[in-house]
Design an enzyme around this catalytic site. Sequence first.
Site, PDB file in Angstrom:
ATOM      1  N   SER A   8      12.059 110.003  34.486  1.00 15.82           N
ATOM      2  CA  SER A   8      11.808 108.638  34.947  1.00 15.82           C
ATOM      3  C   SER A   8      13.120 107.894  34.852  1.00 15.82           C
ATOM      4  O   SER A   8      13.798 107.942  33.817  1.00 15.82           O
ATOM      5  CB  SER A   8      10.735 107.975  34.070  1.00 15.82           C
ATOM      6  OG  SER A   8      10.431 106.697  34.556  1.00 15.82           O
ATOM      7  N   GLU A   9      13.521 107.225  35.917  1.00 14.03           N
ATOM      8  CA  GLU A   9      14.867 106.653  35.970  1.00 14.03           C
ATOM      9  C   GLU A   9      15.127 105.584  34.909  1.00 14.03           C
ATOM     10  O   GLU A   9      16.281 105.245  34.633  1.00 14.03           O
ATOM     11  CB  GLU A   9      15.139 106.071  37.364  1.00 14.03           C
ATOM     12  CG  GLU A   9      14.304 104.854  37.691  1.00 14.03           C
ATOM     13  CD  GLU A   9      14.155 104.648  39.187  1.00 14.03           C
ATOM     14  OE1 GLU A   9      14.469 103.549  39.639  1.00 14.03           O
ATOM     15  OE2 GLU A   9      13.720 105.577  39.893  1.00 14.03           O
ATOM     16  N   ASN A  10      14.047 105.040  34.306  1.00 13.83           N
ATOM     17  CA  ASN A  10      14.248 104.050  33.245  1.00 13.83           C
ATOM     18  C   ASN A  10      14.641 104.687  31.909  1.00 13.83           C
ATOM     19  O   ASN A  10      14.830 103.987  30.927  1.00 13.83           O
ATOM     20  CB  ASN A  10      13.001 103.179  33.069  1.00 13.83           C
ATOM     21  CG  ASN A  10      11.768 103.978  32.693  1.00 13.83           C
ATOM     22  OD1 ASN A  10      11.548 105.066  33.210  1.00 13.83           O
ATOM     23  ND2 ASN A  10      10.938 103.448  31.812  1.00 13.83           N
TER      24      ASN A  10
END
Length: 217
Positions: free
Chosen positions: A44-46
């Site tokens: 997840s890019e976060n």
Amino acid sequence: MSKEIILRRTARELRPNTLVNLGIGLPTGVANYVRPESGIFFQSENGLVGLGPRAVAGFENRALTDAGGGFATAVPGAMSIDSNLSFGLIRGGHVDTTVLGGLQVDEAGHLANWIVPGKMVPGMGGAMDLVACANRVIVAMQHTARGAFKIVPKCTLPLTADRRVTLIITEMAVIEPTEAGLILRERAPGVSVEQIREATEAVLIVDGEVAEMNLAA
């Protein structure tokens, strides 16, 4: 059921022992249809590597969310990383596959998925980096939206990137963008080629018999 078809078929595209990014919205559900023993690690890019299925109601952890802010879970061996490292993985070409939602895809395989002009959005997020840098880009989306075509001759919404995506998976079909155009590779169970054509504004290339999707886990 239509979303389940998209998620199940998308899950079958993922390769064992790879790093896979899941975009905001529908794509996050792909994690529910992948066997834990497959060795696939979802990013997840976060800042989470080892994203698991969505959290069951009552078991949410406020400190554990996906890129869209939805409550997530983490698999054994997962790690939390900062944005620099997360985007370093993306921009460095270390993501094997990204699964993204879409507003439009056109005959050239261009994706528009980040803004509808006139509506407020927080920004493009990582979509541009993912389309530009992931080894494979799968667009997992509904075939139409409120009766409007989403697979079109030319995108009328702002493009996410000018790179051609790898595959389009909807509840009706699997379509491969190529240099020659959009090739209809598979149709959903009970859906005819003619029904797919009627729901698609873009020209589809149909070469012989079109196989039915395999949705087995």
